[in-house]
Scaffold this motif. Structure first.
Motif, PDB file in Angstrom:
ATOM      1  N   ARG A  22      -3.958   3.292   2.067  1.00  0.00           N
ATOM      2  CA  ARG A  22      -2.947   2.397   2.637  1.00  0.00           C
ATOM      3  C   ARG A  22      -1.718   2.347   1.748  1.00  0.00           C
ATOM      4  NH1 ARG A  22      -5.515  -3.141   3.000  1.00  0.00           N
ATOM      5  NH2 ARG A  22      -6.779  -2.324   1.305  1.00  0.00           N
ATOM      6  N   VAL A  23      -0.542   2.341   2.353  1.00  0.00           N
ATOM      7  CA  VAL A  23       0.695   2.151   1.583  1.00  0.00           C
ATOM      8  C   VAL A  23       0.694   0.702   1.088  1.00  0.00           C
ATOM      9  CG1 VAL A  23       3.213   2.100   1.677  1.00  0.00           C
ATOM     10  CG2 VAL A  23       1.966   3.840   2.978  1.00  0.00           C
ATOM     11  N   VAL A  24       0.763   0.524  -0.246  1.00  0.00           N
ATOM     12  CA  VAL A  24       0.773  -0.827  -0.801  1.00  0.00           C
ATOM     13  C   VAL A  24       2.111  -1.150  -1.472  1.00  0.00           C
ATOM     14  CG1 VAL A  24      -1.720  -0.980  -1.088  1.00  0.00           C
ATOM     15  CG2 VAL A  24      -0.322  -0.045  -2.952  1.00  0.00           C
ATOM     16  N   PRO A  34       4.652  -0.913   3.844  1.00  0.00           N
ATOM     17  CA  PRO A  34       3.343  -1.277   3.313  1.00  0.00           C
ATOM     18  C   PRO A  34       2.414  -1.708   4.446  1.00  0.00           C
ATOM     19  CG  PRO A  34       5.036  -2.155   1.891  1.00  0.00           C
ATOM     20  CD  PRO A  34       5.740  -1.535   3.075  1.00  0.00           C
ATOM     21  N   GLY A  35       1.166  -1.250   4.361  1.00  0.00           N
ATOM     22  CA  GLY A  35       0.207  -1.523   5.418  1.00  0.00           C
ATOM     23  C   GLY A  35      -0.063  -0.271   6.242  1.00  0.00           C
ATOM     24  N   PHE A  99      -2.889   3.124  -1.972  1.00  0.00           N
ATOM     25  CA  PHE A  99      -4.196   2.759  -2.511  1.00  0.00           C
ATOM     26  C   PHE A  99      -5.256   3.527  -1.736  1.00  0.00           C
ATOM     27  CE2 PHE A  99      -7.866  -0.287  -2.863  1.00  0.00           C
ATOM     28  CZ  PHE A  99      -8.061  -0.145  -4.233  1.00  0.00           C
TER      29      PHE A  99
END
Lengths: 105, 269
Positions: A22-24, A34-35, A99
């Protein structure tokens, strides 16, 4: 995340283990917020995306390494700010933090 | 990791899966750096939690912050001490808000409705088509709609209006003052973020008179995007749908894109 649930659930029904990326975080311009999430099955099948296609290949490698136990779960950073000359970058010039973890939660 | 004693091996994911499929709002907190990396806490709007970040005080603080993020629809990373202390950076927590789908209500079961409904689905809306005429308001004519309601716009909005918020949209495509005046008056009484009404500049001029007669003020009229859509010379129902959806995006982001409301040329190229 919602758009990849069907694939994740299908792989798990088949008995495959799954990694989720996941893009954090995002520095500068990035294609996905993000998400944004992608999932990778242990057979190497892919659902979803974390960028405009720039870093997905590298994320699959990370995800398989995490599933294979050769790498710990953690944040992987992609972008031109990396020192390595051949690091995977984003065409838009931004940096994304992804992540990567096994779906064991 | 929490939840290992649970009957399911993946209790947090399972609960997330169910919530997302049911379009229920939920926040997922994940430790992405520091002690307990990978730990998860799922937080529902009621405050109920599933999972743990490994410390009861940290769970309590993160659950509180996650509820705030969820209410605002925000996603981001926060840092805490081992027991949730502010201004410490032992634990990095990514809090992701999963908000319910935005809702688009389209009044008027016309050709433009089908195209707009398809475009809205592409953008992730839950789509309701509402028309008072039974022969037109059928699911067969609007298979892309999540819901086709045969009712008067004002009556429908009395029922559903309180649930409409800044992320939602009302598009009035009826082309008939008998329906579109009550639809606009009803929508103005809600907190809906986007309100657009179809019709030529002349039609809208006449409609404004009727709206004034219905007690709508000039200030309230500034919320109405009419003629609906961006000034991109759209001709077909499909192109018009794109111009409407683009206007909704531009309204949300506050970007300067030429709305037909603010220009004075012909609507179609």
């Amino acid at each position: 995340m919602k758009e990849i649930l069907n694939d994740i659930d299908r792989w798990r029904t088949q008995g495959q283990r799954v990694a989720v990326a996941r893009v954090v975080g995002l520095d500068g311009s990035g294609p996905r917020d993000p998400g944004a999430a992608m999932a990778v099955s242990e057979n190497g099948e892919v659902a979803g995306s974390v960028s405009g296609g720039c870093v997905e290949g590298a994320v699959v490698t990370e995800a398989l390494a995490v599933l294979g136990g050769t790498k710990e779960r953690g944040v992987v950073t992609f972008g031109y700010s990396d020192d390595e000359a051949f690091a995977v970058g984003l065409t838009c010039g931004g940096t994304i933090h992804v992540f990567v973890e096994p779906l064991d939660w | 990791m929490s939840g290992r004693a649970d009957s399911s091996a993946t209790p947090v994911y399972d609960a997330l899966d169910v919530a997302l499929r049911a379009d229920e709002p939920v926040a997922l907190a994940s430790v992405i750096g520091g002690k307990g990396i990978g730990a998860k806490l799922l937080v529902r709007p009621s405050g109920e939690t599933i999972g743990s970040l490994g410390d009861p005080d940290l769970d309590r603080v993160v659950a509180r912050d996650a509820l705030g993020e969820l209410e605002a629809g925000l996603t981001g990373t926060r840092h805490y001490g081992k027991h949730g202390e502010a201004r410490e950076r032992d634990v990095e927590v990514f809090i992701e808000s999963f908000v319910r789908q935005p809702h688009m209500v389209i009044f008027g079961a016309v050709d433009f409705t089908a195209s707009l409904g398809r475009a809205a689905k592409l953008l992730g809306y839950r789509v309701t088509v509402c028309d008072a005429r039974e022969v037109f308001a059928t699911p067969q004519r609007f298979p892309m709609a999540d819901e086709v309601v045969c009712d008067w716009p004002d009556r429908y909005l009395v029922r559903v209006g309180p649930s409409l918020g800044p992320r939602d949209a009302v598009c009035v495509l009826t082309h008939d003052t008998k329906f579109d005046v009550p639809a606009i008056v009803g929508a103005l009484a809600t907190d809906v973020g986007y309100l657009g009404a179809m019709g030529s500049r002349a039609t809208h001029g006449k409609r404004v008179i009727r709206l004034h007669e219905a007690g709508v003020t000039d200030e309230e009229l500034t919320r109405v995007m009419a003629p609906i859509g961006l000034d991109i010379g759209a001709r077909t129902p499909e192109e018009t749908a794109v111009s409407i959806c683009a206007e909704i995006i531009a309204n949300r982001t506050g970007r300067a894109a030429p709305s037909l409301r603010d220009t004075d040329g012909p609507l179609h190229a």
